[in-house]
Each structure stands twice: as structure tokens, then as C-alpha cells.
Design an enzyme around this catalytic site. Sequence first.
Site, mmCIF file in Angstrom:
data_model
loop_
_atom_site.group_PDB
_atom_site.id
_atom_site.type_symbol
_atom_site.label_atom_id
_atom_site.label_comp_id
_atom_site.label_asym_id
_atom_site.label_seq_id
_atom_site.Cartn_x
_atom_site.Cartn_y
_atom_site.Cartn_z
ATOM 1 C CE LYS A 165 -2.532 -0.750 3.540
ATOM 2 N NZ LYS A 165 -3.449 -1.066 4.596
ATOM 3 N N GLY A 172 6.564 -9.217 -6.851
ATOM 4 C CA GLY A 172 5.752 -9.902 -7.860
ATOM 5 C C GLY A 172 5.512 -8.983 -9.052
ATOM 6 C CB THR A 213 3.813 -13.864 -7.031
ATOM 7 O OG1 THR A 213 2.408 -14.116 -7.089
ATOM 8 C CG2 THR A 213 4.390 -14.215 -8.394
ATOM 9 C CG ASP A 221 -0.890 -14.698 -7.765
ATOM 10 O OD1 ASP A 221 -1.392 -15.387 -6.855
ATOM 11 O OD2 ASP A 221 -0.998 -13.462 -7.815
ATOM 12 C CG MET A 226 -5.807 -16.384 -3.039
ATOM 13 S SD MET A 226 -4.587 -15.644 -1.936
ATOM 14 C CE MET A 226 -5.658 -14.716 -0.845
ATOM 15 C CB ILE A 237 -4.512 -21.104 4.630
ATOM 16 C CG1 ILE A 237 -5.226 -21.816 3.489
ATOM 17 C CG2 ILE A 237 -5.463 -20.765 5.749
ATOM 18 C CD1 ILE A 237 -5.613 -23.238 3.862
HETATM 19 O O1 F6P Z 1 -0.903 -11.840 -5.659
HETATM 20 C C1 F6P Z 1 -0.973 -12.679 -4.555
HETATM 21 C C2 F6P Z 1 -2.373 -12.741 -3.997
HETATM 22 O O2 F6P Z 1 -2.380 -13.654 -2.919
HETATM 23 C C3 F6P Z 1 -3.438 -13.108 -5.032
HETATM 24 O O3 F6P Z 1 -3.446 -14.477 -5.343
HETATM 25 C C4 F6P Z 1 -4.688 -12.588 -4.370
HETATM 26 O O4 F6P Z 1 -5.699 -12.271 -5.299
HETATM 27 C C5 F6P Z 1 -4.195 -11.338 -3.696
HETATM 28 O O5 F6P Z 1 -2.788 -11.484 -3.515
HETATM 29 C C6 F6P Z 1 -4.828 -11.055 -2.363
HETATM 30 O O6 F6P Z 1 -4.376 -9.832 -1.938
HETATM 31 P P1 F6P Z 1 -4.656 -9.258 -0.487
HETATM 32 O O7 F6P Z 1 -3.794 -9.988 0.483
HETATM 33 O O8 F6P Z 1 -4.261 -7.826 -0.610
HETATM 34 O O9 F6P Z 1 -6.111 -9.463 -0.217
#
Ligand code: F6P
Length: 376
Positions: free
Chosen positions: A85, A121, A147, A149, A191, A296
Site C-alpha cells: 500500500k 511480484g 508470488t 500466483d 487464489m 492460508i
Molecule cells: O498476488 C498474490 C495474492 O495472494 C493473489 O493471489 C490474491 O488475489 C491477492 O494477492 C490477495 O491480496 P490481499 O492480500 O491484498 O487481499
Amino acid sequence: MSREYKFLMKKRLGIVTVGGDCSGLNSIIRGAVVRADMIGCELFGIYRGFFGLFPESFNCVSLTAKDIGEELLTSSGSILCSDTKSFTTNLEHGRSQKEILQLVCDGYKKLSLDGLIYIGGDGSLTILKELLDYAPDLMNVVAIPKTIDNDVNGTDFSVGFSTAVEVVADAISKVRSTAKSHQRTIIVEVMGRDAGFIALYAGVASGADIILVPEFEFEMSRVVSRVKENYDSGKKYCIIIVAEAVEAVNLKHQDSIPCGESSKYHLIKYKGIGQYIADYLKNVGFESRAVILGHIQRGGTTVILDRIIGTSFGVEAVNSLIAGERSIMLCYRGKQIEKISISELMRGINKRLDESDICVKIAHNLGVYIGESCSL
Ligand code: F6P
């Protein structure tokens, strides 16, 4: 060499974790700290991502091997804390994008760094490119892709992905007993943002019947007939794994939070596809439950691959900076650590699943439904 001369020659490096946390960040940090200590350079940990460089929250500390333990190899999160942020908060407080970039540069100068290990990431790497464009001669940066992802191009695996897959596969094996005992269909929502790697790899690794990912379109009628097949064939339960960004007709499941002057920092939150599918299947006669795994997936004991890749990245980042390399990202490709320039990476930073992926092939061969373009 006199002690004093050696001290004067000591290189000063920084290390920072930016963006969402994941498992393996601490393995990277430990690798870098131990290597830096070994070759006699100073390593500064920057706290809370960019926040640690801004004047009002400046927070950096010298890291030495004697202060950190081997437990870091297995622990998730980041001992340096991370940040998603700092840019949006600053924009909200009226600073321009240029002012924010300048503050980061000022923080780097204040620490008199010779180089920075930047762990991020896709979003954080995009910000890094802005920084390098803004002050091309100032920073020597070696980036490390992390990441869950796994959506950063150039590397086979990002740090954090393998542990997330392990966590999801483990969770699927835990819900399987309920699915079986109650003859239910369980939809596990995972996710991954716009990439389906977690869903596909965990789904294949745990024997899911249906895997839905954003890259491949699917038909609800095919999902229903695949579920029916399971009941008709005597299996009498079904496991569906769905990636959070999968879209369904009439489903509004994105919260877009615009922020500041630049649309680049929009935060999109996905929600609801798992429950949507569960409701749909219930309406056509299948007892269904949705399980949303959420954060998790970013925790758990770091698996071996993330420990090894993370440690190698940490070590190699220090070696590269000491060797004078800059503006590169380290990649893991076929058991080797390779390097790609940040500008080359930016020509296409986002990686997505395609039909050549090994898990797509496995799914095809086992009759797992993974969407229309990828069905048998
Ligand atoms: O990019 C990593 C990730 O965990 C994504 O898979 C998911 O959409 C996002 O971050 C969640 O973000 P936050 O922790 O800000 O809710």
C-alpha cells in the site's frame, strides 16, 4: 589488508520485500544475509517495503548471519514485513507519483547503498521499472520474482508458488473425506489472480475432477455433466477447484478499488466464484459446498523447492551486485539460475497458462475437465 582498509571497501547492499507475502521470502533473505556476511559486505534490511525508505517511516537495519537462524528456511511471511500500500497510501495523501519515486531514491541515497535486492511480484516489478526509468543511473538493482500466483514471465517458478500448491493440495485431501462421506460436491476456490497456475497444479496434484482457470473458457453444462458422471459412475462425489478470477455469466465478483491519479494502482479483489458454482450445482440437484482457501495459501512450512530456489536467488543476488550487475531479474529455469534484463521482462511481464503446460497435458490425458479449449 588492514582492518580499516577492508572496512572502507565494504559494499553496502539493501534488501526489501515488496507486495503480498508468500512462503520462501525468508529463505531468500537468509541466503542473502549469509552470503553477504561470508564475502564481507554489509546488508541492510528495509522494513515494510517502500515504507522503510520514506522519510516519515524510515526503518532499515543491518542484518548479520549471527542474528538470523536456520528457522528462516521454513518460516513463511517476511521478517522484514512487506507492503502493498505504500504507493496508494502516498497517492491518497496527495503526493504525486514523481514525488513518491523521488522519496524512494532519497531513501536509497540516505543509506549510501551500492545495490538493492528487490523481491517482488508482477505489480512490484512494474513499480521497479518506473523507478529505474525515473532515476536510471542511481540504483543498482537485482530483482527476485516471488508470488504464489506464479504469473511472472521469465522464470519457471516464482518463490512461494510451490508452497502454495502444497497447501492447496493438502487442503483438497482434507475436504475429500467429507465429500466422500457425504457424497457431496466440494468446490475449492483458490487464489492466483488472473493466472490459473495454483488451481491447475494443485488440482492435478490432488486428483481433482474439474479444474477451472481464467485462461480457458468453460461451459456450466459441461461442468454439470461431468459432476453427474461422477455420481452415475459410482464415485458419488466430486472435487472442483476454481481459480478466483474465473468468470461466470451474471456473476459480479470483482471489487475494483481505484486509487490516486494512476489507474496502474487499481486494486482488484476477486470474490464469489466458488459459492456461485456451489449454488448453481445445488439448484440442479447436487449437494454442494464451497470452500474458500484464502490467505492460508500464503503461509505454511516452506517446501523444499521454495527453500532451494529462494536460497539460490538470495545468494546469486548478492554475487551479481558485487560483480557489478544491475537492472536484472533472476530466474529459475530448468534447475539453473538465469538472468533477464528488467527492460526485456517488461516487454511481457505477465505469464499465463497455455496448452503447452505439462499439467494441461496431464489433465487432458486423465479426463479432467479444464474448460472448453482444453477438453479432450
Ligand atoms: O498476488 C498474490 C495474492 O495472494 C493473489 O493471489 C490474491 O488475489 C491477492 O494477492 C490477495 O491480496 P490481499 O492480500 O491484498 O487481499
